[in-house]
Design a protein around this motif. Structure first.
Motif, PDB file in Angstrom:
ATOM      1  N   SER A  72       0.811  -1.218   0.000  1.00  0.00           N
ATOM      2  CA  SER A  72       0.000   0.000   0.000  1.00  0.00           C
ATOM      3  C   SER A  72       0.846   1.271   0.000  1.00  0.00           C
ATOM      4  CB  SER A  72      -0.927   0.011   1.218  1.00  0.00           C
ATOM      5  OG  SER A  72      -0.176  -0.072   2.429  1.00  0.00           O
ATOM      6  N   GLU A  73       2.118   1.182   0.402  1.00  0.00           N
ATOM      7  CA  GLU A  73       2.994   2.352   0.432  1.00  0.00           C
ATOM      8  C   GLU A  73       3.958   2.386  -0.743  1.00  0.00           C
ATOM      9  OE1 GLU A  73       4.915   2.347   4.202  1.00  0.00           O
ATOM     10  OE2 GLU A  73       3.088   2.818   5.335  1.00  0.00           O
ATOM     11  N   GLY A  74       3.856   1.388  -1.616  1.00  0.00           N
ATOM     12  CA  GLY A  74       4.736   1.334  -2.779  1.00  0.00           C
ATOM     13  C   GLY A  74       6.049   0.617  -2.525  1.00  0.00           C
ATOM     14  N   SER A  75       6.186  -0.079  -1.405  1.00  0.00           N
ATOM     15  CA  SER A  75       7.430  -0.800  -1.077  1.00  0.00           C
ATOM     16  C   SER A  75       7.351  -2.239  -1.579  1.00  0.00           C
ATOM     17  CB  SER A  75       7.666  -0.792   0.435  1.00  0.00           C
ATOM     18  OG  SER A  75       7.745   0.540   0.921  1.00  0.00           O
ATOM     19  N   TYR A  76       8.526  -2.844  -1.790  1.00  0.00           N
ATOM     20  CA  TYR A  76       8.570  -4.218  -2.271  1.00  0.00           C
ATOM     21  C   TYR A  76       9.884  -4.865  -1.869  1.00  0.00           C
ATOM     22  CZ  TYR A  76      11.795  -2.566  -5.875  1.00  0.00           C
ATOM     23  OH  TYR A  76      12.882  -2.026  -6.523  1.00  0.00           O
ATOM     24  N   GLN A  77       9.896  -6.198  -1.859  1.00  0.00           N
ATOM     25  CA  GLN A  77      11.108  -6.987  -1.648  1.00  0.00           C
ATOM     26  C   GLN A  77      11.100  -8.132  -2.646  1.00  0.00           C
ATOM     27  OE1 GLN A  77      11.280  -8.313   2.417  1.00  0.00           O
ATOM     28  NE2 GLN A  77      11.912  -6.309   3.198  1.00  0.00           N
ATOM     29  N   ILE A  78      12.239  -8.365  -3.287  1.00  0.00           N
ATOM     30  CA  ILE A  78      12.313  -9.420  -4.294  1.00  0.00           C
ATOM     31  C   ILE A  78      13.709 -10.021  -4.284  1.00  0.00           C
ATOM     32  CG2 ILE A  78      12.958  -7.819  -6.149  1.00  0.00           C
ATOM     33  CD1 ILE A  78      11.317  -9.566  -8.053  1.00  0.00           C
ATOM     34  N   GLN A  79      13.786 -11.328  -4.507  1.00  0.00           N
ATOM     35  CA  GLN A  79      15.058 -12.041  -4.567  1.00  0.00           C
ATOM     36  C   GLN A  79      15.532 -12.089  -6.017  1.00  0.00           C
ATOM     37  OE1 GLN A  79      16.677 -14.175  -2.043  1.00  0.00           O
ATOM     38  NE2 GLN A  79      15.397 -13.434  -0.375  1.00  0.00           N
ATOM     39  N   VAL A  80      16.798 -11.749  -6.251  1.00  0.00           N
ATOM     40  CA  VAL A  80      17.360 -11.761  -7.605  1.00  0.00           C
ATOM     41  C   VAL A  80      18.488 -12.782  -7.652  1.00  0.00           C
ATOM     42  CG1 VAL A  80      16.727  -9.380  -8.065  1.00  0.00           C
ATOM     43  CG2 VAL A  80      18.948  -9.871  -7.031  1.00  0.00           C
ATOM     44  N   PRO A  81      18.688 -13.435  -8.803  1.00  0.00           N
ATOM     45  CA  PRO A  81      19.729 -14.473  -8.889  1.00  0.00           C
ATOM     46  C   PRO A  81      21.149 -13.915  -8.814  1.00  0.00           C
ATOM     47  CG  PRO A  81      18.725 -14.100 -11.023  1.00  0.00           C
ATOM     48  CD  PRO A  81      17.913 -13.332 -10.043  1.00  0.00           C
ATOM     49  N   ASP A  82      21.402 -12.737  -9.406  1.00  0.00           N
ATOM     50  CA  ASP A  82      22.738 -12.150  -9.395  1.00  0.00           C
ATOM     51  C   ASP A  82      22.627 -10.665  -9.709  1.00  0.00           C
ATOM     52  OD1 ASP A  82      22.546 -11.928 -12.288  1.00  0.00           O
ATOM     53  OD2 ASP A  82      23.011 -14.075 -12.335  1.00  0.00           O
ATOM     54  N   ASN A  83      23.793  -9.980  -9.718  1.00  0.00           N
ATOM     55  CA  ASN A  83      23.800  -8.530  -9.949  1.00  0.00           C
ATOM     56  C   ASN A  83      23.445  -8.134 -11.381  1.00  0.00           C
ATOM     57  OD1 ASN A  83      24.551  -8.241  -7.310  1.00  0.00           O
ATOM     58  ND2 ASN A  83      26.731  -7.932  -7.737  1.00  0.00           N
ATOM     59  N   SER A  84      23.475  -9.077 -12.316  1.00  0.00           N
ATOM     60  CA  SER A  84      23.145  -8.753 -13.703  1.00  0.00           C
ATOM     61  C   SER A  84      21.644  -8.853 -13.994  1.00  0.00           C
ATOM     62  CB  SER A  84      23.912  -9.683 -14.652  1.00  0.00           C
ATOM     63  OG  SER A  84      23.524 -11.042 -14.438  1.00  0.00           O
ATOM     64  N   ALA A  85      20.888  -9.216 -12.967  1.00  0.00           N
ATOM     65  CA  ALA A  85      19.446  -9.364 -13.163  1.00  0.00           C
ATOM     66  C   ALA A  85      18.810  -8.006 -13.493  1.00  0.00           C
ATOM     67  CB  ALA A  85      18.801  -9.961 -11.915  1.00  0.00           C
ATOM     68  N   VAL A  86      17.753  -8.048 -14.286  1.00  0.00           N
ATOM     69  CA  VAL A  86      17.024  -6.835 -14.683  1.00  0.00           C
ATOM     70  C   VAL A  86      15.616  -6.890 -14.102  1.00  0.00           C
ATOM     71  CG1 VAL A  86      16.140  -5.473 -16.618  1.00  0.00           C
ATOM     72  CG2 VAL A  86      18.366  -6.631 -16.804  1.00  0.00           C
ATOM     73  N   LEU A  87      15.243  -5.841 -13.378  1.00  0.00           N
ATOM     74  CA  LEU A  87      13.898  -5.758 -12.814  1.00  0.00           C
ATOM     75  C   LEU A  87      12.994  -4.985 -13.773  1.00  0.00           C
ATOM     76  CD1 LEU A  87      14.594  -4.968  -9.029  1.00  0.00           C
ATOM     77  CD2 LEU A  87      14.160  -7.174 -10.131  1.00  0.00           C
ATOM     78  N   VAL A  88      11.787  -5.519 -13.980  1.00  0.00           N
ATOM     79  CA  VAL A  88      10.802  -4.896 -14.863  1.00  0.00           C
ATOM     80  C   VAL A  88       9.638  -4.406 -14.015  1.00  0.00           C
ATOM     81  CG1 VAL A  88       9.307  -5.205 -16.868  1.00  0.00           C
ATOM     82  CG2 VAL A  88      11.479  -6.454 -16.729  1.00  0.00           C
ATOM     83  N   PHE A  89       9.334  -3.113 -14.121  1.00  0.00           N
ATOM     84  CA  PHE A  89       8.260  -2.490 -13.341  1.00  0.00           C
ATOM     85  C   PHE A  89       7.110  -2.161 -14.296  1.00  0.00           C
ATOM     86  CE2 PHE A  89      12.295  -1.717 -11.347  1.00  0.00           C
ATOM     87  CZ  PHE A  89      12.064  -1.910  -9.984  1.00  0.00           C
ATOM     88  N   ARG A  90       5.922  -2.708 -13.993  1.00  0.00           N
ATOM     89  CA  ARG A  90       4.748  -2.478 -14.844  1.00  0.00           C
ATOM     90  C   ARG A  90       3.552  -2.038 -13.999  1.00  0.00           C
ATOM     91  NH1 ARG A  90       6.543  -7.481 -17.135  1.00  0.00           N
ATOM     92  NH2 ARG A  90       7.334  -7.243 -19.268  1.00  0.00           N
ATOM     93  N   PHE A  91       2.786  -1.081 -14.568  1.00  0.00           N
ATOM     94  CA  PHE A  91       1.532  -0.657 -13.938  1.00  0.00           C
ATOM     95  C   PHE A  91       0.647  -0.050 -15.030  1.00  0.00           C
ATOM     96  CE2 PHE A  91      -1.344   1.944 -11.319  1.00  0.00           C
ATOM     97  CZ  PHE A  91      -1.692   1.012 -10.353  1.00  0.00           C
ATOM     98  N   LEU A  92      -0.619  -0.398 -15.008  1.00  0.00           N
ATOM     99  CA  LEU A  92      -1.551   0.046 -16.032  1.00  0.00           C
ATOM    100  C   LEU A  92      -1.641   1.565 -16.081  1.00  0.00           C
ATOM    101  CD1 LEU A  92      -3.626  -0.867 -18.132  1.00  0.00           C
ATOM    102  CD2 LEU A  92      -5.371  -0.777 -16.350  1.00  0.00           C
TER     103      LEU A  92
END
Length: 269
Positions: free
Chosen positions: A28-48
């Protein structure tokens, strides 16, 4: 996670690791936590309604992202019922959208006439050829053989229900049909028209939506520079031919004019 137009946290934003099935949504505050495999990982942010962003994790442990609005993506959204919006590809029933550019491309004073040939399964016909005549629309044919039943779909304009039936009752109306109510809507004021067909699409409107629902969303004023659009239409009627009239005989009997009786013969004028 914040929005560029409000500066506030955005709940429900999809955050996924590109190329994998790993993903989370912001709280609800826009915060998140996610596990990534390594430093070269790319995060994709999507919202309608916002532009998609891709960010490489690198050595960052915290990534704050601001999403910019994307008006183009809103064109893929369809208004279904009661102001609810859904992605077109997510709909499980038949629906079709017509944008304002298609309505004003060929100038028509009646919105229904502007829909001619743009909606699949819709039959649009005018009650007459004179200026101002009413226009009817039927979606997927008629649902009742009752001649007194109106088989036109339900019209919803910005959440307000409207009856588009054409009245032909009254003095002189038998010879010339009245106009339909949708003719009062200026096509330039319409943002989009969404046509809902079938029981699943019109369930929220109940029995009144049995013949389908036409959801009209009008343009809303926005702050900014002043813009003025002017359009005008004009028409001229001219009689093509007058019938021949005889002026030799008049009504009466035995050579005497009678203004109150047509029987049994005619007399010279």
């Amino acid at each position: 996670m914040t929005a560029s137009d409000t500066g506030q946290g955005m709940p429900g934003v999809s955050v996924a690791v590109k190329g994998t099935t790993t993903g989370v949504a912001t709280d609800s505050e826009g915060s998140y936590q996610i596990q990534v495999p390594d430093n070269s990982a790319v995060l994709v942010f999507r919202f309608l309604g916002y532009q998609t962003r891709e960010i490489t994790v690198g050595s960052h442990s915290t990534i704050n992202v601001t999403l910019n609005t994307d008006a183009q993506q809103l064109g893929e959204v369809m208004v279904t019922a009661l102001g609810i919006t859904r992605e077109t590809k997510a709909l499980g029933y038949a629906a079709q959208s017509v944008q304002s550019e298609e309505l004003t491309q060929h100038r028509q004073p009646n919105v229904l006439n502007a829909l001619q040939g743009k909606v699949a399964g819709a039959t649009i016909s005018s009650t007459g050829g004179a200026p101002g005549q009413g226009t009817n629309i039927q979606i997927r044919g008629i649902n009742s053989i009752d001649v007194g039943r109106n088989n036109q779909p339900l019209f919803v304009i910005d959440g307000v229900l409207m009856d588009n039936s054409t009245s032909t009752v009254g003095a002189g109306a038998e010879l010339r049909g009245m106009s339909n109510r949708l003719a009062d809507i200026n096509p330039d004021d319409i943002e989009s028209i969404n046509v809902l067909r079938g029981g699943a699409a019109t369930a929220l409107y109940g029995l009144r939506g049995a013949n389908g629902v036409v959801v009209i969303t009008t343009k809303r004023g926005e702050q900014g520079s002043l813009r003025v659009n002017f359009t005008s239409t004009a028409g001229i009627e001219e009689v093509n031919k007058f019938p021949d009239m005889q002026s030799t005989y008049s009504q009466g009997t035995r050579g005497v004019y009678d203004a109150t009786n047509f029987f049994p013969s005619w007399v010279p004028v």
